[in-house]
Design a protein around this motif. Structure first.
Motif, PDB file in Angstrom:
ATOM      1  N   VAL A 125       3.583 -20.976   4.658  1.00 13.04           N
ATOM      2  CA  VAL A 125       1.964 -20.883   5.113  1.00 13.04           C
ATOM      3  C   VAL A 125       1.562 -21.873   6.221  1.00 13.04           C
ATOM      4  O   VAL A 125       0.598 -21.848   6.465  1.00 13.04           O
ATOM      5  CB  VAL A 125       1.091 -20.479   4.134  1.00 13.04           C
ATOM      6  CG1 VAL A 125       1.539 -19.066   3.269  1.00 13.04           C
ATOM      7  CG2 VAL A 125       1.145 -21.594   3.161  1.00 13.04           C
ATOM      8  N   GLY A 126       2.610 -22.641   6.503  1.00 14.82           N
ATOM      9  CA  GLY A 126       2.166 -23.759   7.221  1.00 14.82           C
ATOM     10  C   GLY A 126       1.108 -24.884   6.867  1.00 14.82           C
ATOM     11  O   GLY A 126       0.495 -24.553   5.757  1.00 14.82           O
ATOM     12  N   GLN A 127       0.940 -26.015   7.480  1.00 10.82           N
ATOM     13  CA  GLN A 127      -0.111 -27.037   7.134  1.00 10.82           C
ATOM     14  C   GLN A 127      -1.415 -26.545   7.198  1.00 10.82           C
ATOM     15  O   GLN A 127      -2.579 -26.856   6.589  1.00 10.82           O
ATOM     16  CB  GLN A 127       0.085 -28.236   7.699  1.00 10.82           C
ATOM     17  CG  GLN A 127       1.454 -28.898   7.410  1.00 10.82           C
ATOM     18  CD  GLN A 127       1.870 -30.173   8.292  1.00 10.82           C
ATOM     19  OE1 GLN A 127       1.739 -30.035   9.423  1.00 10.82           O
ATOM     20  NE2 GLN A 127       2.306 -31.101   7.621  1.00 10.82           N
ATOM     21  N   ARG A 171       1.953 -13.843   0.002  1.00 13.45           N
ATOM     22  CA  ARG A 171       2.279 -14.946  -0.574  1.00 13.45           C
ATOM     23  C   ARG A 171       1.292 -15.563  -1.815  1.00 13.45           C
ATOM     24  O   ARG A 171       1.729 -16.031  -2.759  1.00 13.45           O
ATOM     25  CB  ARG A 171       2.707 -16.139   0.353  1.00 13.45           C
ATOM     26  CG  ARG A 171       3.154 -17.574  -0.244  1.00 13.45           C
ATOM     27  CD  ARG A 171       4.535 -17.405  -0.771  1.00 13.45           C
ATOM     28  NE  ARG A 171       4.745 -18.717  -1.801  1.00 13.45           N
ATOM     29  CZ  ARG A 171       5.722 -18.759  -2.424  1.00 13.45           C
ATOM     30  NH1 ARG A 171       6.745 -17.801  -2.815  1.00 13.45           N
ATOM     31  NH2 ARG A 171       5.796 -19.719  -3.218  1.00 13.45           N
ATOM     32  N   ARG A 172       0.271 -15.749  -1.424  1.00  9.46           N
ATOM     33  CA  ARG A 172      -0.636 -16.074  -2.520  1.00  9.46           C
ATOM     34  C   ARG A 172      -0.759 -15.074  -3.605  1.00  9.46           C
ATOM     35  O   ARG A 172      -0.803 -15.585  -4.929  1.00  9.46           O
ATOM     36  CB  ARG A 172      -2.178 -16.024  -2.066  1.00  9.46           C
ATOM     37  CG  ARG A 172      -2.451 -17.561  -0.884  1.00  9.46           C
ATOM     38  CD  ARG A 172      -2.553 -18.607  -1.798  1.00  9.46           C
ATOM     39  NE  ARG A 172      -2.763 -19.746  -1.093  1.00  9.46           N
ATOM     40  CZ  ARG A 172      -1.975 -20.874  -0.774  1.00  9.46           C
ATOM     41  NH1 ARG A 172      -0.514 -20.545  -0.939  1.00  9.46           N
ATOM     42  NH2 ARG A 172      -2.105 -21.968  -0.089  1.00  9.46           N
ATOM     43  N   ARG A 173      -0.666 -13.972  -3.308  1.00 12.58           N
ATOM     44  CA  ARG A 173      -0.753 -13.179  -4.472  1.00 12.58           C
ATOM     45  C   ARG A 173       0.607 -13.126  -5.403  1.00 12.58           C
ATOM     46  O   ARG A 173       0.535 -13.219  -6.588  1.00 12.58           O
ATOM     47  CB  ARG A 173      -0.844 -11.676  -3.927  1.00 12.58           C
ATOM     48  CG  ARG A 173      -0.894 -10.537  -5.200  1.00 12.58           C
ATOM     49  CD  ARG A 173      -1.149  -8.967  -4.568  1.00 12.58           C
ATOM     50  NE  ARG A 173      -1.099  -8.074  -5.574  1.00 12.58           N
ATOM     51  CZ  ARG A 173      -2.122  -7.593  -6.291  1.00 12.58           C
ATOM     52  NH1 ARG A 173      -3.321  -8.198  -5.866  1.00 12.58           N
ATOM     53  NH2 ARG A 173      -2.035  -6.897  -7.246  1.00 12.58           N
ATOM     54  N   PRO A 208      -8.193 -11.686   2.534  1.00  8.12           N
ATOM     55  CA  PRO A 208      -8.473 -12.798   1.529  1.00  8.12           C
ATOM     56  C   PRO A 208      -7.541 -13.479   1.008  1.00  8.12           C
ATOM     57  O   PRO A 208      -6.807 -13.060   0.349  1.00  8.12           O
ATOM     58  CB  PRO A 208      -9.592 -12.010   0.378  1.00  8.12           C
ATOM     59  CG  PRO A 208      -8.752 -10.599   0.293  1.00  8.12           C
ATOM     60  CD  PRO A 208      -8.581 -10.342   1.803  1.00  8.12           C
ATOM     61  N   ALA A 209      -7.532 -14.716   1.784  1.00  7.71           N
ATOM     62  CA  ALA A 209      -6.288 -15.600   1.328  1.00  7.71           C
ATOM     63  C   ALA A 209      -7.076 -17.163   1.268  1.00  7.71           C
ATOM     64  O   ALA A 209      -7.395 -17.405   2.190  1.00  7.71           O
ATOM     65  CB  ALA A 209      -5.300 -15.547   2.248  1.00  7.71           C
ATOM     66  N   ALA A 222       6.819  -7.413  -7.503  1.00  2.00           N
ATOM     67  CA  ALA A 222       6.031  -8.305  -7.976  1.00  2.00           C
ATOM     68  C   ALA A 222       4.432  -8.388  -7.770  1.00  2.00           C
ATOM     69  O   ALA A 222       3.684  -8.955  -8.506  1.00  2.00           O
ATOM     70  CB  ALA A 222       6.731  -9.798  -8.028  1.00  2.00           C
ATOM     71  N   LEU A 223       4.257  -8.062  -6.570  1.00  2.00           N
ATOM     72  CA  LEU A 223       3.016  -7.950  -5.652  1.00  2.00           C
ATOM     73  C   LEU A 223       2.062  -6.844  -6.491  1.00  2.00           C
ATOM     74  O   LEU A 223       0.859  -7.008  -6.204  1.00  2.00           O
ATOM     75  CB  LEU A 223       3.316  -7.665  -4.386  1.00  2.00           C
ATOM     76  CG  LEU A 223       3.871  -8.798  -3.604  1.00  2.00           C
ATOM     77  CD1 LEU A 223       4.087  -8.477  -2.138  1.00  2.00           C
ATOM     78  CD2 LEU A 223       3.194 -10.022  -3.509  1.00  2.00           C
TER      79      LEU A 223
END
Length: 427
Positions: A206-208, A166-168, A221-222, A78-79
């Protein structure tokens, strides 16, 4: 405040947290380090308090198991990665996603993951940390932080490939003509989350926020909240041997394959034997950090100008060196950068190794060489360039200056205190 670090059970994941943990302790905070039992003695050896939890885990076996995991294959597809970027695909598919699948699986939680998640939740509910700083591959941590109302953040040890991926993945979920149409990672976590009365949220992956020691120009880039910190290398402690207290009579070069090289030396294609043979006639002293098994595997007589040592912390050795030859691992790369030593990098595939090699080369601080077709003589030739050409020393100074742009661990402490107050949920 109480601060809990959670890490994967490997020295390469332990050593990056040590200076920050020390800084917190020196500021008066109570610090503990939780992980699987196998790393507990190493944690204690750093002067930190270990909390061994859950079962032992075989990291190499989890990577092998990831090869047959259909969910991980669907997530990776999916990426829509560049087919030519084998390094990125290998890093994401096998090394970064394998721990996630080890702790969370679709359907009922797997036998390997559930005991650690439960044990960590039980511990945090009992000890009640204010802040959990977690290894980006130790996915039970944010669940345990939520269970006790602690603030939590990822503490990176390299490039944030997982955060970028994860963002992608989330972005591509919204596209009409892509597969899958559901969040597979959330689905894999959901059975465990339901047991603890939690709903899925992005912060569980991805944490706070994220504490990031990566130099700015090397970051991926994220769209995440990053808190910069300077990576202060820690390589362990040892007594300084007598020979190291003396100034070297000729240029000294360090050769190291890293911790992973010790375990998988038989499968490593760095021509160590050829390099040892090739340096015999050169005006250098090569200090090779090779243990007995590695020396036996090399099957070469050690030349007079080669000194072999089983292990020596790089922070002791590198200040005396004119160059270093290594595999591109983050700990070795940063130690060399901190001591302004030019680097000859033979990067492994499947992680930050290639990125570090490119970065050093771009700043003129080193040379990156491909493993395919590499010979010991060719490696020795490039090594001598680092020793003899002053431009590489200037590049190493530039790389060091790049590292100094971020605050040190002591400067990070008040930032963590403030963010903890903002994010912890209990009264």
């Amino acid at each position: 405040m109480k601060v809990l670090f959670t890490i994967m059970p490997a020295p390469a994941h332990l050593y990056p947290i040590v200076p920050i943990a020390w800084a917190l302790q020196c500021a008066g905070h109570e610090v503990r380090v939780a992980s699987h039992p196998g790393i507990a003695d190493a944690v204690v050896a750093t002067g930190l308090t270990a909390v061994p939890l859950g079962p032992e885990v075989d990291l190499a076996a989890s990577v092998r198991a990831a090869a047959d995991n259909p969910e991980l294959e669907r997530i990776t597809r999916a990426l829509a990665l560049d087919p030519a970027d084998h390094n990125l695909r290998t890093a994401l598919r096998y090394y970064l996603m394998a721990p996630f699948a080890n702790y969370y699986r679709s359907g009922a939680p797997g036998p390997e993951g559930r005991p650690m998640v439960d044990a960590l939740v039980d511990f945090t509910r009992d000890w009640r940390p204010d802040l959990v700083l977690w290894d980006p591959l130790f996915f039970p941590a944010p669940v345990a932080a939520r269970a006790c109302g602690a603030a939590h953040a990822r503490l990176l040890w390299g490039l944030d490939h997982f955060g970028w991926a994860r963002r992608r993945f989330v972005e591509r979920l919204g596209l009409p003509d892509t597969e899958p149409h559901e969040d597979l990672m959330a689905a894999m976590m959901r059975p465990t989350l339901e047991r603890f009365g939690q709903d899925f949220a992005e912060e569980l992956l991805v944490g706070q926020w994220t504490v990031d020691p990566t130099p700015q120009r090397l970051r991926l880039p994220a769209d995440l909240r990053y808190v910069p910190v300077r990576w202060v290398p820690y390589n362990g402690a040892a007594a300084v041997p007598p020979w190291l207290r003396e100034r070297p009579e000729r240029p000294r070069v360090c050769l190291t394959l890293g911790v992973s090289g010790r375990k998988f030396f038989a499968d490593d294609d760095v021509p160590v034997a050829g390099l040892l043979d090739a340096v015999a006639g050169l005006d250098v002293e090569l200090v090779a950090t090779l243990d007995r098994d590695q020396l036996a595997a090399s099957r070469v007589e050690v030349p007079a100008n080669v000194r072999t040592v089983d292990y020596l912390p790089l922070n002791l050795l590198l200040p005396t060196c004119s160059a270093i030859v290594h595999h591109g691992g983050a700990g070795t790369f940063v130690a060399a950068a901190a001591h302004r030593v030019p680097q000859l990098i033979v990067p492994k595939e499947g992680g930050d190794f290639v990125d570090h090699a490119r970065y050093a080369e771009e700043l003129g601080a080193g040379i990156a060489v491909e493993r395919e077709g590499l010979t010991g003589a060719g490696l020795a030739k490039q090594m001598m360039r680092l020793v003899e050409e002053p431009a590489f020393r200037r590049g190493a100074e530039a790389l060091y200056a790049d590292m100094l742009a971020a605050p040190g661990p002591d400067g990070l402490v008040p930032v963590l205190e403030k963010l903890t107050e903002e994010h912890r949920s209990r009264g």
